[in-house]
Design a protein around this motif. Structure first.
Motif, short mmCIF file in Angstrom:
data_model
loop_
_atom_site.label_atom_id
_atom_site.label_comp_id
_atom_site.label_asym_id
_atom_site.label_seq_id
_atom_site.Cartn_x
_atom_site.Cartn_y
_atom_site.Cartn_z
N LEU A 169 0.82 -1.21 0.00
CA LEU A 169 0.00 0.00 0.00
C LEU A 169 0.85 1.26 0.00
O LEU A 169 0.46 2.28 -0.58
CB LEU A 169 -0.94 0.01 1.21
CG LEU A 169 -2.27 -0.72 1.04
CD1 LEU A 169 -3.02 -0.78 2.36
CD2 LEU A 169 -3.14 -0.05 -0.03
N LEU A 170 1.99 1.21 0.66
CA LEU A 170 2.86 2.40 0.66
C LEU A 170 3.18 2.82 -0.77
O LEU A 170 3.08 4.00 -1.12
CB LEU A 170 4.14 2.10 1.44
CG LEU A 170 5.13 3.27 1.60
CD1 LEU A 170 5.84 3.19 2.95
CD2 LEU A 170 6.19 3.28 0.48
N PRO A 194 11.45 9.49 9.07
CA PRO A 194 12.54 9.38 8.09
C PRO A 194 12.50 8.07 7.29
O PRO A 194 12.79 8.05 6.09
CB PRO A 194 13.80 9.47 8.94
CG PRO A 194 13.38 10.22 10.15
CD PRO A 194 11.97 9.78 10.41
N ALA A 195 12.14 6.97 7.96
CA ALA A 195 12.05 5.69 7.26
C ALA A 195 10.99 5.73 6.17
O ALA A 195 11.21 5.27 5.04
CB ALA A 195 11.75 4.56 8.26
N LEU A 196 9.83 6.30 6.48
CA LEU A 196 8.75 6.40 5.49
C LEU A 196 9.13 7.33 4.35
O LEU A 196 8.80 7.07 3.18
CB LEU A 196 7.47 6.89 6.17
CG LEU A 196 6.85 5.91 7.17
CD1 LEU A 196 5.73 6.60 7.96
CD2 LEU A 196 6.32 4.67 6.46
N LEU A 237 -1.41 7.86 5.50
CA LEU A 237 -1.69 6.43 5.60
C LEU A 237 -1.06 5.86 6.88
O LEU A 237 -1.70 5.09 7.61
CB LEU A 237 -1.13 5.70 4.37
CG LEU A 237 -1.15 4.17 4.42
CD1 LEU A 237 -2.58 3.64 4.46
CD2 LEU A 237 -0.40 3.60 3.22
N ALA A 238 0.18 6.23 7.16
CA ALA A 238 0.87 5.72 8.34
C ALA A 238 0.18 6.18 9.63
O ALA A 238 -0.02 5.37 10.55
CB ALA A 238 2.33 6.16 8.33
N LEU A 264 7.17 0.33 12.82
CA LEU A 264 8.11 1.45 12.76
C LEU A 264 7.82 2.47 13.85
O LEU A 264 8.75 2.98 14.50
CB LEU A 264 8.04 2.12 11.39
CG LEU A 264 8.58 1.33 10.19
CD1 LEU A 264 8.39 2.13 8.90
CD2 LEU A 264 10.05 0.98 10.37
N VAL A 265 6.55 2.77 14.06
CA VAL A 265 6.17 3.79 15.04
C VAL A 265 6.53 3.34 16.45
O VAL A 265 6.81 4.16 17.33
CB VAL A 265 4.67 4.13 14.92
CG1 VAL A 265 4.20 5.02 16.06
CG2 VAL A 265 4.40 4.80 13.57
N ALA A 266 6.54 2.02 16.68
CA ALA A 266 6.92 1.51 18.00
C ALA A 266 8.34 1.93 18.37
O ALA A 266 8.69 1.98 19.55
CB ALA A 266 6.79 -0.01 18.03
#
Length: 279
Positions: free
Chosen positions: A143-144, A219-221, A187-188, A209-211
């Motif tokens: 989906l990303l 930055p990762a997104l 979306l995230a 990732l948010v954890a």
């Protein structure tokens, strides 16, 4: 053309969806392996192979993936392998996009062909590993790329003024890139909000990732979205170098398999690297 695109999309979904939701890993691995073999045939055609050579390349790649599955199944690779593939992608993308369309044909074939095969094999292994982690993890990664692409298209149509890479893909704009990036962040945030009240949604890329904190997740997104845009541009560059509009006509109304998976190729190994580090 629209009807043709819809028919092809429905036919693909009728094959992919059952394989995705099937309890065992083999159907999904088999279906995606065939698709990667077809993409290998397209890549070889775009990079100097004749009809027979391209066919042998595509079948050979499919066979190698089958042997790999028989030997290791969906066993995960160490994080360093995924980071290595991601670093290789970054180097090739930066060099190829900086040098432009004309320079790609001057790259030695002995470098271009194996890079494409390795890229497809790495993306396939990432797909089967994401599938093994769960449908939510797989869908969130896909989906990303899809959301970034769709938002970039409509954002570019509505607001596009400054061309991103006019000699490679004249239709893409910086405004489209910004639209796609914002859509991925929305979306995230939305997925993470749902995960806070619905436990099954936690098994996905964004909550994982948010954890580790938004200071890591954002930055990762952004990097994953940039990889998606660069992967799309890269395939456009290769096609322009070969003098063709589509990678093939395998998917009526959509072009070829490479035209559908180009943005996924650099993103999926990077997703696996991030998830392996988060494990």
């Amino acid at each position: 053309m629209l009807l043709q695109r819809v028919i092809t999309a429905v036919a693909l979904l009728l094959v992919l969806l059952p394989a995705m939701v099937y309890a065992g890993p083999l159907p999904f691995a088999a279906v995606t392996g065939v698709l990667m073999g077809a993409a290998g045939w397209e890549w070889s055609r775009l990079n100097g192979c004749g009809p027979k050579g391209a066919l042998v390349s595509g079948l050979g790649l499919m066979g190698v993936l089958g042997l790999a599955w028989g030997a290791w199944g969906d066993a995960p690779w160490p994080a360093m392998v995924w980071w290595g593939i991601t670093a290789l992608w970054a180097a090739v993308l930066v060099l190829a996009l900086r040098q432009g369309v004309e320079a790609w044909g001057r790259w030695p074939v002995v470098l271009r062909l194996p890079f494409g095969w390795l890229a497809l094999a790495g993306a396939w292994w990432a797909l089967v590993n994401l599938h093994a982690r769960g449908l939510g993890v797989l869908l969130s990664a896909l989906l990303l790329v899809w959301v970034a692409d769709i938002a970039a298209y409509f954002g570019g149509k509505a607001f596009g003024r400054r061309k991103l890479a006019p000699r490679i893909s004249p239709g893409k704009s910086w405004e489209g890139v910004v639209s796609g990036t914002l859509a991925v962040l929305v979306l995230a945030f939305a997925w993470t909000a749902v995960a806070a009240v619905w436990a099954p949604a936690t098994q996905a890329l964004y909550p994982i990732l948010v954890a580790r904190g938004w200071v890591v997740a954002i930055p990762a997104l952004l990097l994953l979205t940039a990889a998606s845009v660069a992967g799309d541009l890269f395939e456009s560059l290769v096609k322009r170098s070969a003098g063709v509009k589509d990678s093939s006509a395998l998917l009526p109304g959509h072009g070829g398999v490479l035209d559908r998976v180009d943005a996924l190729l650099p993103v999926l190994p990077a997703v696996m690297a991030l998830l392996a580090d988060a494990a």
